[in-house]
Design an enzyme around this catalytic site. Structure first.
Site, PDB file in Angstrom:
ATOM      1  N   ASP A  17       0.672  -1.263   0.006  1.00 24.27           N
ATOM      2  CA  ASP A  17      -0.010  -0.028   0.140  1.00 24.27           C
ATOM      3  C   ASP A  17       0.921   1.171   0.046  1.00 24.27           C
ATOM      4  OD1 ASP A  17      -2.177   1.514   0.093  1.00 24.27           O
ATOM      5  OD2 ASP A  17      -2.812   1.020   2.093  1.00 24.27           O
ATOM      6  N   HIS A  34       3.217   2.776  -8.903  1.00 25.24           N
ATOM      7  CA  HIS A  34       2.818   1.355  -9.113  1.00 25.24           C
ATOM      8  C   HIS A  34       4.161   0.933  -9.749  1.00 25.24           C
ATOM      9  CE1 HIS A  34      -1.081   1.679  -7.837  1.00 25.24           C
ATOM     10  NE2 HIS A  34      -1.619   2.411  -8.883  1.00 25.24           N
ATOM     11  N   LEU A 128      11.105 -21.154  -3.763  1.00 26.15           N
ATOM     12  CA  LEU A 128       9.848 -20.161  -3.093  1.00 26.15           C
ATOM     13  C   LEU A 128       8.797 -20.137  -4.075  1.00 26.15           C
ATOM     14  CD1 LEU A 128       9.252 -17.459  -1.478  1.00 26.15           C
ATOM     15  CD2 LEU A 128      10.059 -16.165  -3.359  1.00 26.15           C
TER      16      LEU A 128
HETATM   17  C1  FPP Z   1      -1.518   0.057  -3.412  1.00 25.28           C
HETATM   18  O1  FPP Z   1      -1.265   1.623  -3.438  1.00 25.28           O
HETATM   19  C2  FPP Z   1      -0.976  -0.567  -4.734  1.00 25.28           C
HETATM   20  C3  FPP Z   1      -1.741  -1.302  -5.651  1.00 25.28           C
HETATM   21  C4  FPP Z   1      -3.328  -1.483  -5.743  1.00 25.28           C
HETATM   22  C5  FPP Z   1      -1.275  -1.916  -6.475  1.00 25.28           C
HETATM   23  C6  FPP Z   1       0.023  -2.721  -6.379  1.00 25.28           C
HETATM   24  C7  FPP Z   1       0.737  -3.160  -7.425  1.00 25.28           C
HETATM   25  C8  FPP Z   1       2.115  -3.301  -8.009  1.00 25.28           C
HETATM   26  C9  FPP Z   1       2.936  -2.827  -6.839  1.00 25.28           C
HETATM   27  C10 FPP Z   1       2.127  -3.484  -9.289  1.00 25.28           C
HETATM   28  C11 FPP Z   1       2.877  -4.791  -9.802  1.00 25.28           C
HETATM   29  C12 FPP Z   1       2.681  -6.075  -8.848  1.00 25.28           C
HETATM   30  C13 FPP Z   1       3.296  -7.056  -9.193  1.00 25.28           C
HETATM   31  C14 FPP Z   1       3.203  -8.481  -8.268  1.00 25.28           C
HETATM   32  C15 FPP Z   1       4.262  -7.276 -10.458  1.00 25.28           C
HETATM   33  P1  FPP Z   1      -2.331   2.495  -3.566  1.00 25.28           P
HETATM   34  O2  FPP Z   1      -2.454   2.628  -5.086  1.00 25.28           O
HETATM   35  O3  FPP Z   1      -3.616   2.305  -2.877  1.00 25.28           O
HETATM   36  O4  FPP Z   1      -1.621   3.627  -2.878  1.00 25.28           O
HETATM   37  P2  FPP Z   1      -2.385   4.778  -1.917  1.00 25.28           P
HETATM   38  O5  FPP Z   1      -3.162   4.373  -0.858  1.00 25.28           O
HETATM   39  O6  FPP Z   1      -1.280   5.743  -1.542  1.00 25.28           O
HETATM   40  O7  FPP Z   1      -3.350   5.755  -3.181  1.00 25.28           O
END
Ligand code: FPP
Length: 239
Positions: A17, A34, A128
């Site tokens: 997050d 991201h 893993l």
């Molecule tokens: C949460 O941050 C993050 C996500 C919903 C996406 C996570 C995805 C990745 C890191 C990309 C790819 C993953 C893999 C496995 C290759 P948020 O957008 O909710 O952040 P905020 O709370 O600050 O708005």
């Protein structure tokens, strides 16, 4: 390099997050957060291998995340596609089995095909297991498991609802065969599970970090494992 960690969790799950906030702090688009988050995925995967963790699970996209603006959803799906293809040789070189779990019917045909290919090619690996939860929610999982179990009971005259015990339900969850997480990490200072592994987290240790996901790298991952190694797990019993 088995760092100085006395008790290593078998299964670590992460609620990644803070990507959006990381980007905002830098005046960037959310998707840049991201993209940087993918670097943390790589770092934590490496750290998990170094520490001898056997299962690493990542909550990459929830069922609720479909409600985000379409361009962000598209960018996240594209990132997932690109990262998976880009990391395949790395998975093969490092003995990593790659799995995607969730409501895959909602994913595009192109992404599903790439996932199937990546899963098939890494299937024999055992160092893993890296599981990415895509279009997943804990309530969805429990519901689909209960539904399929009930259907099987109805279709099989030799079974009745007394056969519907906890172990039976376990076998119908998408995580069947994967041990429950020992440690669940959530980054960015939020302290909730947000519909992640609700059934499987019954006795998981929780670890909350203020660090935003794109900044959560090896050192932060190993600090979480250190904290876990000091926990006293009693599973509701007295020691
Ligand atoms: C949460 O941050 C993050 C996500 C919903 C996406 C996570 C995805 C990745 C890191 C990309 C790819 C993953 C893999 C496995 C290759 P948020 O957008 O909710 O952040 P905020 O709370 O600050 O708005």
């Amino acid at each position: 390099m088995e760092e100085n960690i006395s008790k290593t969790p078998v299964h670590v799950s992460i609620i990644m997050d803070g990507n959006g906030r990381w980007a905002k702090e830098r005046g960037l688009e959310r998707v840049a957060g991201h993209a940087e988050g993918v670097e943390s995925v790589r770092a934590c995967t490496e750290a998990a291998v170094e520490c001898g963790v056997k299962y690493l699970s990542l909550y990459a996209f929830s069922e609720e995340n479909w409600g985000r603006p379409q361009d962000e959803v598209d960018a996240l799906m594209h990132l997932m596609f690109k990262s998976m293809l880009g990391e395949l040789s790395n998975f093969l070189d490092n003995g990593i089995r790659f799995i995607v779990l969730g409501n895959r019917r909602r994913l595009s045909k192109e992404l599903n095909e790439a996932i199937d290919d990546c899963m098939a090619r890494t299937d024999g690996n055992g160092r893993l297991t890296l599981t990415v939860f895509l279009s997943y929610s804990g309530r969805w999982d429990i519901l689909q498991a209960a539904r399929r179990l009930a259907e099987d009971i109805a279709a099989n005259p030799g079974l009745d609802t007394d056969d519907m015990d906890m172990h039976a339900l376990d076998r119908y969850l998408v995580t069947a065969g994967i041990p429950d997480p020992d440690l669940i990490i959530r980054t960015s200072g939020e302290m909730r599970l947000s519909n992640f592994m609700l059934w499987q987290s019954a006795y998981s240790e929780l670890y909350f970090s203020d660090v935003l996901w794109p900044d959560f790298r090896k050192q932060e991952f190993k600090a979480a494992l250190q904290s876990y190694s000091k926990r006293d797990r009693r599973y509701g019993k007295v020691k």
